[in-house]
Design a protein around this motif. Structure first.
Motif, PDB file in Angstrom:
ATOM      1  N   VAL A  54       0.866  -1.183   0.000  1.00 41.05           N
ATOM      2  CA  VAL A  54       0.000   0.000   0.000  1.00 41.05           C
ATOM      3  C   VAL A  54       0.899   1.227   0.000  1.00 41.05           C
ATOM      4  CG1 VAL A  54      -1.756   1.311   1.270  1.00 41.05           C
ATOM      5  CG2 VAL A  54      -1.812  -1.195   1.315  1.00 41.05           C
ATOM      6  N   CYS A  55       0.596   2.178  -0.858  1.00 42.29           N
ATOM      7  CA  CYS A  55       1.350   3.434  -0.892  1.00 42.29           C
ATOM      8  C   CYS A  55       0.351   4.562  -1.102  1.00 42.29           C
ATOM      9  CB  CYS A  55       2.377   3.418  -2.025  1.00 42.29           C
ATOM     10  SG  CYS A  55       3.318   4.952  -2.135  1.00 42.29           S
ATOM     11  N   GLU A  56       0.194   5.387  -0.066  1.00 39.21           N
ATOM     12  CA  GLU A  56      -0.694   6.547  -0.123  1.00 39.21           C
ATOM     13  C   GLU A  56       0.080   7.772   0.361  1.00 39.21           C
ATOM     14  OE1 GLU A  56      -4.114   5.450   2.220  1.00 39.21           O
ATOM     15  OE2 GLU A  56      -4.709   3.894   0.796  1.00 39.21           O
ATOM     16  N   PRO A  57       0.894   8.363  -0.542  1.00 41.36           N
ATOM     17  CA  PRO A  57       1.686   9.530  -0.155  1.00 41.36           C
ATOM     18  C   PRO A  57       0.778  10.671   0.293  1.00 41.36           C
ATOM     19  CG  PRO A  57       2.275   8.746  -2.353  1.00 41.36           C
ATOM     20  CD  PRO A  57       1.053   8.015  -1.937  1.00 41.36           C
ATOM     21  N   PRO A  58       1.149  11.437   1.254  1.00 41.62           N
ATOM     22  CA  PRO A  58       2.401  11.398   2.000  1.00 41.62           C
ATOM     23  C   PRO A  58       2.244  10.815   3.401  1.00 41.62           C
ATOM     24  CG  PRO A  58       1.430  13.541   2.296  1.00 41.62           C
ATOM     25  CD  PRO A  58       0.462  12.720   1.455  1.00 41.62           C
ATOM     26  N   ASP A  59       1.276   9.906   3.593  1.00 39.54           N
ATOM     27  CA  ASP A  59       1.047   9.496   4.975  1.00 39.54           C
ATOM     28  C   ASP A  59       0.911   8.006   5.246  1.00 39.54           C
ATOM     29  OD1 ASP A  59      -1.468   9.059   3.895  1.00 39.54           O
ATOM     30  OD2 ASP A  59      -2.381  10.768   4.880  1.00 39.54           O
ATOM     31  N   ARG A  60       0.911   7.155   4.253  1.00 38.99           N
ATOM     32  CA  ARG A  60       0.721   5.723   4.539  1.00 38.99           C
ATOM     33  C   ARG A  60       1.564   4.867   3.606  1.00 38.99           C
ATOM     34  NH1 ARG A  60      -4.720   2.382   3.439  1.00 38.99           N
ATOM     35  NH2 ARG A  60      -4.108   0.424   4.403  1.00 38.99           N
ATOM     36  N   LEU A  61       2.331   3.947   4.215  1.00 36.52           N
ATOM     37  CA  LEU A  61       3.137   2.995   3.472  1.00 36.52           C
ATOM     38  C   LEU A  61       3.033   1.649   4.172  1.00 36.52           C
ATOM     39  CD1 LEU A  61       5.195   2.572   1.136  1.00 36.52           C
ATOM     40  CD2 LEU A  61       7.002   3.062   2.798  1.00 36.52           C
ATOM     41  N   GLU A  62       2.637   0.615   3.427  1.00 33.37           N
ATOM     42  CA  GLU A  62       2.571  -0.728   3.990  1.00 33.37           C
ATOM     43  C   GLU A  62       3.438  -1.650   3.147  1.00 33.37           C
ATOM     44  OE1 GLU A  62      -1.281  -2.242   4.985  1.00 33.37           O
ATOM     45  OE2 GLU A  62      -1.850  -0.355   5.973  1.00 33.37           O
ATOM     46  N   LEU A  63       4.264  -2.416   3.842  1.00 32.66           N
ATOM     47  CA  LEU A  63       5.255  -3.275   3.206  1.00 32.66           C
ATOM     48  C   LEU A  63       5.065  -4.716   3.641  1.00 32.66           C
ATOM     49  CD1 LEU A  63       8.302  -1.014   4.135  1.00 32.66           C
ATOM     50  CD2 LEU A  63       7.024  -0.979   1.981  1.00 32.66           C
ATOM     51  N   GLU A  64       5.468  -5.641   2.785  1.00 33.99           N
ATOM     52  CA  GLU A  64       5.582  -7.044   3.174  1.00 33.99           C
ATOM     53  C   GLU A  64       7.047  -7.412   3.038  1.00 33.99           C
ATOM     54  OE1 GLU A  64       4.018 -11.526   2.082  1.00 33.99           O
ATOM     55  OE2 GLU A  64       2.850  -9.800   1.411  1.00 33.99           O
ATOM     56  N   ALA A  65       7.664  -7.700   4.182  1.00 34.99           N
ATOM     57  CA  ALA A  65       9.089  -8.005   4.221  1.00 34.99           C
ATOM     58  C   ALA A  65       9.284  -9.509   4.348  1.00 34.99           C
ATOM     59  CB  ALA A  65       9.742  -7.290   5.391  1.00 34.99           C
ATOM     60  N   SER A  66      10.199 -10.036   3.563  1.00 41.64           N
ATOM     61  CA  SER A  66      10.496 -11.461   3.585  1.00 41.64           C
ATOM     62  C   SER A  66      11.950 -11.681   3.963  1.00 41.64           C
ATOM     63  CB  SER A  66      10.242 -12.078   2.208  1.00 41.64           C
ATOM     64  OG  SER A  66      10.679 -13.421   2.185  1.00 41.64           O
ATOM     65  N   ALA A  67      12.162 -12.612   4.884  1.00 41.68           N
ATOM     66  CA  ALA A  67      13.519 -12.982   5.290  1.00 41.68           C
ATOM     67  C   ALA A  67      13.739 -14.455   4.965  1.00 41.68           C
ATOM     68  CB  ALA A  67      13.722 -12.709   6.775  1.00 41.68           C
ATOM     69  N   GLY A  68      13.426 -14.830   3.754  1.00 45.53           N
ATOM     70  CA  GLY A  68      13.635 -16.209   3.306  1.00 45.53           C
ATOM     71  C   GLY A  68      12.847 -17.212   4.134  1.00 45.53           C
ATOM     72  N   ARG A  69      13.519 -18.262   4.577  1.00 46.18           N
ATOM     73  CA  ARG A  69      12.848 -19.319   5.338  1.00 46.18           C
ATOM     74  C   ARG A  69      12.357 -18.862   6.705  1.00 46.18           C
ATOM     75  NH1 ARG A  69      17.102 -23.919   3.854  1.00 46.18           N
ATOM     76  NH2 ARG A  69      18.277 -22.658   5.306  1.00 46.18           N
ATOM     77  N   LEU A  70      12.861 -17.726   7.176  1.00 46.13           N
ATOM     78  CA  LEU A  70      12.377 -17.208   8.460  1.00 46.13           C
ATOM     79  C   LEU A  70      10.931 -16.738   8.364  1.00 46.13           C
ATOM     80  CD1 LEU A  70      15.473 -15.189   9.695  1.00 46.13           C
ATOM     81  CD2 LEU A  70      14.675 -17.422  10.489  1.00 46.13           C
ATOM     82  N   GLY A  71      10.498 -16.336   7.172  1.00 42.68           N
ATOM     83  CA  GLY A  71       9.113 -15.947   6.973  1.00 42.68           C
ATOM     84  C   GLY A  71       8.945 -14.511   6.531  1.00 42.68           C
ATOM     85  N   THR A  72       7.687 -14.068   6.601  1.00 39.25           N
ATOM     86  CA  THR A  72       7.341 -12.721   6.158  1.00 39.25           C
ATOM     87  C   THR A  72       6.614 -11.963   7.264  1.00 39.25           C
ATOM     88  OG1 THR A  72       5.208 -13.396   5.250  1.00 39.25           O
ATOM     89  CG2 THR A  72       7.104 -13.481   3.752  1.00 39.25           C
ATOM     90  N   ALA A  73       6.640 -10.644   7.126  1.00 39.86           N
ATOM     91  CA  ALA A  73       5.951  -9.780   8.079  1.00 39.86           C
ATOM     92  C   ALA A  73       5.327  -8.608   7.326  1.00 39.86           C
ATOM     93  CB  ALA A  73       6.919  -9.254   9.132  1.00 39.86           C
ATOM     94  N   ARG A  74       4.221  -8.120   7.843  1.00 40.34           N
ATOM     95  CA  ARG A  74       3.571  -6.916   7.332  1.00 40.34           C
ATOM     96  C   ARG A  74       4.031  -5.757   8.200  1.00 40.34           C
ATOM     97  NH1 ARG A  74      -0.077  -4.527   9.905  1.00 40.34           N
ATOM     98  NH2 ARG A  74      -1.328  -2.900   9.022  1.00 40.34           N
ATOM     99  N   ILE A  75       4.467  -4.681   7.564  1.00 41.86           N
ATOM    100  CA  ILE A  75       4.929  -3.498   8.284  1.00 41.86           C
ATOM    101  C   ILE A  75       4.139  -2.304   7.752  1.00 41.86           C
ATOM    102  CG2 ILE A  75       6.895  -2.019   8.836  1.00 41.86           C
ATOM    103  CD1 ILE A  75       8.598  -4.595   7.962  1.00 41.86           C
TER     104      ILE A  75
END
Length: 141
Positions: A54-75
Motif C-alpha cells: 500500500v502506498c498513499e503519499p504522504p502518509d501511509r506505506l505498507e510493506l511485506e518483508a520477507s527474510a527467506g525461510r524465516l518468513g514474512t511480516a507486514r509493516i
C-alpha cells in the motif's frame, strides 16, 4: 519525512537489521515495487526482500518483508501531522513462516524495542538531511 520512506536508497539507514540494499525493482515506493537487501546479526546473514503493498503519499506505506525461510511480516507506517511535528505510527505483524509460528508476547516486546530503534534511526536520517536553518523552520519529528 515521506521523502525518506519514498527513497529506496535510505532503507538500510533506518530499518534495523538491514546491512546493505541491492536493486529496487519497479518504481519505489509504488505498489508492487520491491527492494532486495541483506539482513544480518553478528556473523549471520540472510537475503531478504520487501514488496510495497500500500502506498498513499504522504502518509501511509505498507510493506511485506520477507527474510527467506524465516518468513514474512507486514509493516505499516503512518505519518500524521502533530502540532509542529509528525506522529509516526509503526505496526508490524508476522504473516508466514517461522516468525509467525513463534509469535508470542515476548516477541512482541522485542518488536517494540526494534520499532523504537527504527523510529530513532528514521528521525536521525530525516534530521541529518536538512540544514540547521531547515530544521528550525521546517518539519519537526
Amino acid at each position: 519525512m515521506w521523502g525518506v520512506l519514498a527513497d529506496a536508497d535510505q532503507y538500510q539507514k533506518w530499518v534495523v537489521g538491514t546491512r546493505s540494499t541491492h536493486e529496487a525493482e519497479g518504481d519505489w515506493p509504488g505498489v508492487g515495487a520491491s527492494l532486495r537487501y541483506e539482513i544480518g546479526m553478528g556473523p549471520l546473514t540472510v537475503q531478504g526482500h520487501t514488496v510495497v503493498r500500500v502506498c498513499e503519499p504522504p502518509d501511509r506505506l505498507e510493506l511485506e518483508a520477507s527474510a527467506g525461510r524465516l518468513g514474512t511480516a507486514r509493516i505499516a507506517v503512518r505519518l500524521t501531522p502533530w502540532g509542529e511535528g509528525t506522529l509516526i505510527t509503526m505496526d508490524e505483524h508476522p504473516l508466514r513462516g517461522t516468525v509467525a509460528r513463534l509469535h508470542t508476547a515476548p516477541v512482541d516486546v522485542a518488536l517494540q524495542l526494534r520499532h523504537r530503534l527504527m523510529l530513532t534511526r528514521l528521525r536521525n536520517v530525516v534530521e541529518g538531511g536538512r540544514s540547521p536553518a531547515d530544521k528550525e523552520a521546517g518539519e519537526h519529528v
